[in-house]
Design an enzyme around this catalytic site. Structure first.
Site, short mmCIF file in Angstrom:
data_model
loop_
_atom_site.label_atom_id
_atom_site.label_comp_id
_atom_site.label_asym_id
_atom_site.label_seq_id
_atom_site.Cartn_x
_atom_site.Cartn_y
_atom_site.Cartn_z
CG HIS A 99 0.43 8.80 2.23
ND1 HIS A 99 1.34 7.92 2.77
CD2 HIS A 99 -0.18 9.39 3.28
CE1 HIS A 99 1.26 7.98 4.10
NE2 HIS A 99 0.35 8.86 4.44
CG ASP A 102 3.48 7.38 0.08
OD1 ASP A 102 3.96 8.38 0.62
OD2 ASP A 102 2.60 6.65 0.59
#
Ligand code: XLS
Ligand code: NI
Ligand code: NI
Length: 435
Positions: A99, A102
């Protein structure tokens, strides 16, 4: 190799008799299973979030992991990327997934966050070229930031819908640039806490609109990957609209999107929905929307998405059986959406978690292939339905008989069909020969 995994070597296949805890005993990427390389069947991916962003917290206590990149800015994000690619290389996994949240620290504005994501994508591009590691899928984190607390696509505030749309666009751009093979939408906040403050029909229309825009944009930019929706019944919201595979299929049908979208099925989510994992896989295959899987396991007692590494070979075997029967993965793969327990604080624990998970999947795949090669199980299943091959049965199935016609025949022929054993125990014993 960066300092983080210092002293650890590339994990190798040593065979079932190996006692080396840092070797594979079943995952042999070069092994041929049903005429295809094992790594091409399984298509493993490491999830960036669990392995590099998760801090080891629980509702009663915060961070237990010490990672040099925590609390840092862009330099720390680069350090994290170094460690991540080291893990991918040590394990020899062909793919990773991430993502936006992240991989880069959130910026002060949408523009800054997007610039930072682009800068990390530059780094990934270089590292991917150097290591050969590929992107299985990218996705947007539309659930952690407080702006999304009441939903992303399904937010009552249209400006949050707009922010979510922009965020998805940025993530699709990066996924496309990195050659991602899928783009995932998991709607952690696409649901509600209480129906008292929720217009359910309106929210589902919003969600469908967002998905339709994603599909349009995919075609516009020439993204060849698959758009995947990841079903989950609850957690974080009390009730999520993408409850399970059947619900997602009904949703896609209603809005005419079923040709464009497939599902990413996660073991723990299936369990939370009251299903087995193989049920969800088989349901997706039956609807023609089987895309990819998030491999993990739930703690059966906790009623929570505990995202543990898998360790149940029979469960995994049945899932791969249905995946093989559906023709195997095309753009999809096996993503370890799994995290360490919070006491597993050493870098080496990241290897143990993935090694065990990869070995369990390899065992499952080999067992599934053995079931297929043996053929007895498939023959027994086919026999159970063999009556439907008859001419009259086919006519009923094709809609060439009405209720009245069937009733007349049952009366005329004085039909008295006798039940036959479902032979569940026999079938369980048969399957147990292979797992
Ligand atoms: C959470 C989900 C999430 C998705 C990606 O439960 O599994 O990790 O896979 O957003
Ligand atoms: Ni997941
Ligand atoms: Ni999950």
């Amino acid at each position: 190799m960066s300092d983080f995994f210092k002293g650890l070597d590339k994990v190798r296949y040593e065979g079932p008799d190996s006692t080396n805890p840092l070797a594979f005993r079943h995952y042999d990427p070069d092994a041929i299973v049903l005429g295809k390389r094992m790594d091409d069947h399984l298509r493993f991916a490491v999830a960036y979030w669990h392995s590099f962003a998760w801090e080891g917290g629980d509702p009663f206590g915060g961070r237990t992991f010490e990672r040099p990149w925590f609390d840092g800015g862009m330099d720390a994000a680069r350090q994290k990327a170094d460690a991540a690619f080291d893990l991918f290389t040590l394990l020899g996994v062909p793919y990773f997934c991430f993502h936006d949240a992240d991989v880069r620290p959130e910026g002060e504005s949408y523009a800054e966050s997007t610039r930072r994501l682009g800068a990390l994508a530059d780094i990934f591009e270089t590292k991917m070229a150097e290591t050969g590691v590929k992107l299985l899928w990218g996705t947007a984190n539309l659930f952690s930031n407080r702006r999304f607390m009441a939903g992303a696509a399904t937010n009552p505030d249209p400006e949050i819908f707009a922010y979510a749309a922009a965020t998805i666009k940025a993530n699709m751009d990066v996924t496309h640039r990195l050659g991602g093979e899928n783009y995932v939408l998991w709607g952690g906040r696409e649901g509600y806490e209480t129906l008292l403050n929720t217009n359910l029909g309106q929210e589902m229309d919003q969600m469908a609109r967002m998905l339709a825009m994603v599909i349009d944009y995919k075609h516009k930019i020439g993204f060849k990957g698959t758009i995947l929706v990841e079903p989950k019944p609850q957690e974080p919201t009390k009730h999520q609209y993408d409850y399970d595979v059947a619900t997602v299929y009904g949703f896609l049908k209603k809005y005419g999107l079923e040709q464009e979208v497939k599902v990413n099925i996660e073991v723990g989510h299936a369990i939370l929905a009251g299903h087995t994992f193989e049920h969800e896989v088989a349901m997706a295959a039956a609807h023609g929307i089987l895309g990819s899987i998030d491999m993990n396991r739930n703690d059966m007692q906790s009623g929570w998405d505990t995202d543990q590494f898998p360790n149940n070979a029979p469960e995994v075997a049945l899932a791969y059986y249905h995946i093989l029967k559906a023709g195997g993965f095309t753009t999809g793969g096996t993503n370890f959406d799994a995290k360490l327990r919070r006491q597993s604080i050493d870098p080496e624990d990241l290897l143990h978690g993935h090694i065990g998970g990869m070995d369990i999947c390899a065992r499952g795949l080999k067992a599934a292939a053995a079931i297929i090669e043996d053929g007895t199980y498939e023959r027994l299943l086919a026999e159970r339905y063999a009556g439907w091959d008859g001419a009259e049965a086919q006519a009923m199935l094709r809609g060439e008989r009405t209720l009245e016609e069937i009733a007349a025949r049952v009366e005329r022929e004085a039909l008295d069909p006798q039940p036959r054993s479902g032979r569940q125990e026999y079938l369980e014993n048969l399957i147990n020969r292979f797992v």
